[in-house]
Each structure stands twice: as C-alpha cells, then as structure tokens.
Design an enzyme around this catalytic site. Structure first.
Site, short mmCIF file in Angstrom:
data_model
loop_
_atom_site.label_atom_id
_atom_site.label_comp_id
_atom_site.label_asym_id
_atom_site.label_seq_id
_atom_site.Cartn_x
_atom_site.Cartn_y
_atom_site.Cartn_z
N ARG A 65 0.81 -1.22 0.00
CA ARG A 65 0.00 0.00 0.00
C ARG A 65 0.84 1.27 0.00
NH1 ARG A 65 -4.10 -1.67 4.52
NH2 ARG A 65 -3.29 -3.79 4.43
N GLU A 102 0.72 -6.51 12.64
CA GLU A 102 -0.44 -6.63 13.51
C GLU A 102 -1.07 -8.03 13.42
OE1 GLU A 102 -3.59 -3.89 12.66
OE2 GLU A 102 -4.55 -4.15 14.62
C1 PRP Z 1 -0.44 -3.38 6.43
C2 PRP Z 1 -0.32 -1.89 6.25
C3 PRP Z 1 1.02 -1.56 6.86
C4 PRP Z 1 1.15 -2.62 7.97
C5 PRP Z 1 0.92 -2.02 9.33
O1 PRP Z 1 0.32 -4.00 5.41
O2 PRP Z 1 -0.35 -1.55 4.85
O3 PRP Z 1 2.07 -1.74 5.92
O4 PRP Z 1 0.14 -3.61 7.70
O5 PRP Z 1 1.01 -3.01 10.34
P1 PRP Z 1 2.11 -3.00 11.46
O6 PRP Z 1 2.37 -1.58 11.89
O7 PRP Z 1 1.47 -3.83 12.57
O8 PRP Z 1 3.33 -3.66 10.96
P2 PRP Z 1 0.14 -5.53 4.96
O9 PRP Z 1 1.47 -6.18 4.95
O10 PRP Z 1 -0.93 -6.17 5.77
O11 PRP Z 1 -0.46 -5.50 3.50
P3 PRP Z 1 -0.19 -4.72 2.14
O12 PRP Z 1 0.75 -5.58 1.36
O13 PRP Z 1 -1.57 -4.63 1.56
O14 PRP Z 1 0.39 -3.35 2.40
MG MG Z 2 1.39 -2.57 4.04
#
Ligand code: PRP
Ligand code: MG
Length: 185
Positions: A65, A102
C-alpha cells in the site's frame, strides 16, 4: 485543512474481523477511487513533508500500500522513489529482514544499490499499527547506511503505540482507531 482531512476521512471504510477476528480493518482504497480525495491526500502529504523535513533524496515506499502514493509524493518532492518489497520479488544483491506485524509475519528486501550511503531517506506507508512493518524498513535503511530522516503515514492506530518502536520522527495525517476494537485482546 480540517475540511480536507474530514473529506479524506469520509472516504475510509471499516471492516470488523478482517482479515482475522478482533482486527478492525481500515480500507483506504476508496481514496484512490476518487481523484479529488487522491489529490487532497497528495497535497496534504507534500505540505506535511515540506513543513517537517528539509530536502528528501529518496522516498521509500513499503509494499504494497506504500506503492499507491509513494511515487506520486516522490515526484511532487522532486525525489527518487525506491521500493521495499516482499520476498522473491527483487533481483540482484539484496538487504533482507523478517518481521512481525499486527496480524501476521512477513519479510522485506531492498536492492543494496538503491540507496547510496548518506542519502536523506523518508519512509512512507498507509497505516502505522504495531510498527513491525515500519521498524523492519528502518533496519533496511540503516543496513544500507542511509540517513533515515523519518516516517510519514496516512493514519495511525494509536492504541498499538507503534510509533514508540520507530527509529526516526514519525508524522501522520490523522489518527484512526485510538482504542482497541470491541472483542480484541
Ligand atoms: C499493512 C499496512 C502496513 C502494515 C501495518 O500491510 O499496509 O504496511 O500492515 O502493520 P504493522 O504496523 O502492525 O506492521 P500488509 O502487509 O498487511 O499489506 P499490504 O501488502 O496490503 O500493504
Ligand atoms: Mg502494508
């Protein structure tokens, strides 16, 4: 500026118990479906970065993202854009690190040649939750001897206190959930 923040906030959608029970998922994609919202997002980020930091050499965006607006922000700042990617995506000599976020575990990689020692680096991503993801990116920048200036996020889940784990000043456009969602631990 408050009106612009409220407009952006109106575009967010919350999904309880996704992708796991106890997680209240914040969907940011409606911002990108609306060019007015996306324009406001980029303007607010540019204003925030120009207020808080001097020259930025490299904007680093975190897969996936962080790729949605990182390159647009870099273009507006006249900076380079460099990706941090998930495993088995980047060719060449890599710096790598594994981390916990998370709701899962994952790993990140960067091309060693993508940051030159001493370059002024800003890390951007959508949401700061536990900080595991952003902290892993910090480690990669430090491995490559970049000058880590700070972090910019759209939103922060304050109750998780992720910002305390990060190695550089951290700014967010607005706060998301400030308390743990009902039923989560
Ligand atoms: C999500 C979000 C952040 C991260 C935050 O990404 O986009 O990058 O989690 O979580 P944290 O602070 O607990 O580490 P995710 O890897 O889930 O998916 P994405 O590939 O869609 O960005
Ligand atoms: Mg992410």
């Amino acid at each position: 500026s408050n009106d612009r923040i409220e407009y952006l906030r109106s575009k967010l959608a919350q999904y309880p118990d996704f992708p796991k029970k106890g997680i209240l998922f914040e969907d940011i994609m409606p911002i990108f479906a609306d060019p007015k919202a996306f324009g406001i997002l980029v303007d607010l980020l540019v204003e925030l970065v120009q207020k808080q930091f001097k020259e930025i050499d490299v904007v680093v965006g975190l897969e996936a993202r962080g790729f949605l607006f990182g390159p647009t922000l870099a273009l507006r700042l006249n900076s380079s854009f460099v990706p941090v990617r998930k495993p088995n995506k980047l060719p060449g000599d890599l710096a790598t690190i594994s981390y916990k976020k998370e709701y899962a575990e994952d790993a990140f990689a960067m091309q060693k040649s993508s940051i030159k020692p001493g370059q002024r680096v800003l890390i951007v991503d959508d949401i700061l939750a536990t900080g595991g993801t952003a902290m892993a990116a910090d480690e990669l920048i430090l491995q490559l001897n970049g000058n880590l200036l700070g972090h910019v996020f759209l939103m922060e889940l304050g109750f998780l206190e992720g910002r305390n784990r990060l190695k550089a000043p951290t700014f967010t456009l607005f706060s998301g959930q400030t308390e743990a969602p009902e039923g989560s631990k």
